[in-house]
Design a protein around this motif. Sequence first.
Motif, mmCIF file in Angstrom:
data_model
loop_
_atom_site.group_PDB
_atom_site.id
_atom_site.type_symbol
_atom_site.label_atom_id
_atom_site.label_comp_id
_atom_site.label_asym_id
_atom_site.label_seq_id
_atom_site.Cartn_x
_atom_site.Cartn_y
_atom_site.Cartn_z
ATOM 1 N N ALA A 1 0.831 -1.209 0.000
ATOM 2 C CA ALA A 1 0.000 0.000 0.000
ATOM 3 C C ALA A 1 0.869 1.264 0.000
ATOM 4 C CB ALA A 1 -0.926 -0.002 1.207
ATOM 5 N N TYR A 2 2.106 1.137 0.428
ATOM 6 C CA TYR A 2 3.027 2.266 0.476
ATOM 7 C C TYR A 2 3.886 2.372 -0.791
ATOM 8 C CZ TYR A 2 1.765 2.516 5.393
ATOM 9 O OH TYR A 2 1.065 2.631 6.562
ATOM 10 N N ASP A 3 3.579 1.571 -1.804
ATOM 11 C CA ASP A 3 4.332 1.613 -3.061
ATOM 12 C C ASP A 3 3.880 2.830 -3.869
ATOM 13 O OD1 ASP A 3 5.986 0.969 -5.184
ATOM 14 O OD2 ASP A 3 4.526 -0.394 -6.092
ATOM 15 N N GLN A 4 4.276 3.982 -3.361
ATOM 16 C CA GLN A 4 3.948 5.262 -3.980
ATOM 17 C C GLN A 4 5.203 6.119 -3.999
ATOM 18 O OE1 GLN A 4 0.689 7.080 -1.828
ATOM 19 N NE2 GLN A 4 -0.347 5.125 -1.591
ATOM 20 N N THR A 5 5.341 6.914 -5.025
ATOM 21 C CA THR A 5 6.523 7.761 -5.156
ATOM 22 C C THR A 5 6.689 8.656 -3.935
ATOM 23 O OG1 THR A 5 6.316 7.734 -7.554
ATOM 24 C CG2 THR A 5 7.655 9.486 -6.602
ATOM 25 N N ARG B 1 4.233 -3.252 -6.648
ATOM 26 C CA ARG B 1 2.996 -3.939 -7.035
ATOM 27 C C ARG B 1 3.295 -4.964 -8.119
ATOM 28 N NH1 ARG B 1 -1.375 -0.055 -5.325
ATOM 29 N NH2 ARG B 1 -0.154 1.522 -4.274
ATOM 30 N N LYS B 2 2.430 -5.948 -8.252
ATOM 31 C CA LYS B 2 2.675 -7.032 -9.209
ATOM 32 C C LYS B 2 2.767 -6.547 -10.643
ATOM 33 C CE LYS B 2 0.889 -10.629 -6.299
ATOM 34 N NZ LYS B 2 -0.102 -11.605 -5.998
ATOM 35 N N ASN B 3 2.043 -5.492 -10.977
ATOM 36 C CA ASN B 3 2.071 -4.961 -12.342
ATOM 37 C C ASN B 3 3.012 -3.752 -12.467
ATOM 38 O OD1 ASN B 3 0.588 -3.134 -10.861
ATOM 39 N ND2 ASN B 3 -1.054 -2.935 -12.353
ATOM 40 N N ALA B 4 3.983 -3.661 -11.560
ATOM 41 C CA ALA B 4 4.895 -2.513 -11.537
ATOM 42 C C ALA B 4 5.692 -2.409 -12.829
ATOM 43 C CB ALA B 4 5.836 -2.641 -10.346
ATOM 44 N N ARG B 5 5.894 -1.165 -13.227
ATOM 45 C CA ARG B 5 6.709 -0.885 -14.414
ATOM 46 C C ARG B 5 7.921 -0.070 -14.000
ATOM 47 N NH1 ARG B 5 1.518 0.505 -17.675
ATOM 48 N NH2 ARG B 5 1.073 -1.522 -18.580
ATOM 49 N N LEU B 6 8.987 -0.235 -14.740
ATOM 50 C CA LEU B 6 10.203 0.517 -14.469
ATOM 51 C C LEU B 6 9.982 1.986 -14.798
ATOM 52 C CD1 LEU B 6 12.760 -1.970 -16.018
ATOM 53 C CD2 LEU B 6 12.434 -1.508 -13.586
ATOM 54 N N LYS B 7 10.516 2.859 -13.948
ATOM 55 C CA LYS B 7 10.413 4.290 -14.189
ATOM 56 C C LYS B 7 11.585 4.711 -15.069
ATOM 57 C CE LYS B 7 9.606 8.663 -11.949
ATOM 58 N NZ LYS B 7 9.327 9.358 -10.698
ATOM 59 N N GLY C 1 13.483 7.938 -17.421
ATOM 60 C CA GLY C 1 13.677 9.382 -17.521
ATOM 61 C C GLY C 1 13.153 9.909 -18.840
ATOM 62 N N LYS C 2 13.368 11.182 -19.085
ATOM 63 C CA LYS C 2 12.869 11.844 -20.297
ATOM 64 C C LYS C 2 13.466 11.254 -21.567
ATOM 65 C CE LYS C 2 11.935 16.198 -17.998
ATOM 66 N NZ LYS C 2 12.268 17.613 -17.886
ATOM 67 N N ASN C 3 14.689 10.764 -21.491
ATOM 68 C CA ASN C 3 15.362 10.200 -22.662
ATOM 69 C C ASN C 3 15.199 8.690 -22.757
ATOM 70 O OD1 ASN C 3 16.286 12.768 -23.392
ATOM 71 N ND2 ASN C 3 18.070 12.564 -22.068
ATOM 72 N N GLY C 4 14.340 8.121 -21.930
ATOM 73 C CA GLY C 4 14.096 6.682 -21.981
ATOM 74 C C GLY C 4 15.046 5.843 -21.146
ATOM 75 N N GLU C 5 15.990 6.485 -20.464
ATOM 76 C CA GLU C 5 16.932 5.748 -19.621
ATOM 77 C C GLU C 5 16.257 5.418 -18.290
ATOM 78 O OE1 GLU C 5 17.249 9.908 -18.147
ATOM 79 O OE2 GLU C 5 17.012 9.018 -20.112
ATOM 80 N N LEU C 6 16.692 4.309 -17.698
ATOM 81 C CA LEU C 6 16.140 3.908 -16.406
ATOM 82 C C LEU C 6 16.552 4.899 -15.326
ATOM 83 C CD1 LEU C 6 16.592 0.023 -16.156
ATOM 84 C CD2 LEU C 6 14.505 1.312 -16.568
ATOM 85 N N VAL C 7 15.601 5.283 -14.506
ATOM 86 C CA VAL C 7 15.868 6.172 -13.377
ATOM 87 C C VAL C 7 16.531 5.341 -12.282
ATOM 88 C CG1 VAL C 7 14.767 7.574 -11.584
ATOM 89 C CG2 VAL C 7 13.928 7.672 -13.930
ATOM 90 N N SER D 1 16.740 4.263 -8.918
ATOM 91 C CA SER D 1 15.859 4.312 -7.752
ATOM 92 C C SER D 1 15.803 2.943 -7.084
ATOM 93 C CB SER D 1 14.442 4.734 -8.154
ATOM 94 O OG SER D 1 13.805 3.714 -8.895
ATOM 95 N N TYR D 2 15.477 2.959 -5.786
ATOM 96 C CA TYR D 2 15.303 1.700 -5.069
ATOM 97 C C TYR D 2 14.180 0.883 -5.703
ATOM 98 C CZ TYR D 2 18.285 3.374 -1.273
ATOM 99 O OH TYR D 2 19.343 3.817 -0.536
ATOM 100 N N ARG D 3 13.134 1.557 -6.139
ATOM 101 C CA ARG D 3 11.986 0.846 -6.710
ATOM 102 C C ARG D 3 12.384 0.114 -7.988
ATOM 103 N NH1 ARG D 3 7.213 1.423 -9.953
ATOM 104 N NH2 ARG D 3 5.472 0.392 -8.911
ATOM 105 N N ASN D 4 13.102 0.788 -8.875
ATOM 106 C CA ASN D 4 13.559 0.118 -10.099
ATOM 107 C C ASN D 4 14.454 -1.065 -9.761
ATOM 108 O OD1 ASN D 4 12.133 1.681 -11.902
ATOM 109 N ND2 ASN D 4 13.892 2.859 -12.622
ATOM 110 N N ASP D 5 15.337 -0.868 -8.783
ATOM 111 C CA ASP D 5 16.207 -1.974 -8.357
ATOM 112 C C ASP D 5 15.375 -3.149 -7.854
ATOM 113 O OD1 ASP D 5 18.383 -0.389 -8.963
ATOM 114 O OD2 ASP D 5 18.828 0.130 -6.871
ATOM 115 N N ASP D 6 14.351 -2.844 -7.071
ATOM 116 C CA ASP D 6 13.484 -3.903 -6.536
ATOM 117 C C ASP D 6 12.739 -4.628 -7.646
ATOM 118 O OD1 ASP D 6 14.293 -3.259 -3.970
ATOM 119 O OD2 ASP D 6 12.528 -2.023 -3.539
ATOM 120 N N ILE D 7 12.216 -3.879 -8.589
ATOM 121 C CA ILE D 7 11.477 -4.489 -9.708
ATOM 122 C C ILE D 7 12.390 -5.418 -10.505
ATOM 123 C CG2 ILE D 7 10.325 -4.026 -11.912
ATOM 124 C CD1 ILE D 7 9.299 -1.394 -10.620
ATOM 125 N N LEU D 8 13.582 -4.947 -10.837
ATOM 126 C CA LEU D 8 14.522 -5.769 -11.601
ATOM 127 C C LEU D 8 14.922 -7.019 -10.831
ATOM 128 C CD1 LEU D 8 16.744 -2.921 -13.101
ATOM 129 C CD2 LEU D 8 15.153 -4.408 -14.356
#
Length: 147
Positions: free
Chosen positions: A32-36, A54-60, A62-68, A70-77
């Motif tokens: 429930a706390y999976d919010q920016t 979340r189960k349907n989480a997507r990688l965040k 940047g503006k140029n399409g590069e991965l941001v 973040s801890y969240r992106n690390d967790d998703i990967l």
Amino acid sequence: ITTERKTDASQLLKMMKKLKPFNINQVYADGAYDQTKCREAICAAGAVPLIPPRKNARLKKGKNGELVDSYRNDDILYIWELGAAAWKQDLGYHRRNLSETAMMRLKHFFSERLSSISFKMQKQEVLMRIQILNELNAVKLKVAANQ
């Protein structure tokens, strides 16, 4: 505690500001706390957010399409590669259950209902319940130590 009009996650920002002087290293929370805003508040307090995406989480990205970065992106990967069970095991996410167990004990011992009508008094009532439970735990530890 929160009123019925506010979510627990909405209160995290205020709570993290109050907890900043305590130098907390990690914050365990459920999905429930999976919010920016929650993750940013935890990081601003100098802690690492340990929140399952979340189960349907997507990688965040940047503006140029590069991965941001973040801890969240690390967790998703990590979860995509090794699975959620491995993520929970490796990061010690099971520690969150200690607080869940404490809340369950509090509700079981005193019931989930509060007697007070005003929110201000409800907060006091919860604090008194916690104090009583802590005192009972201290007595239990003393008895166990003497046996």
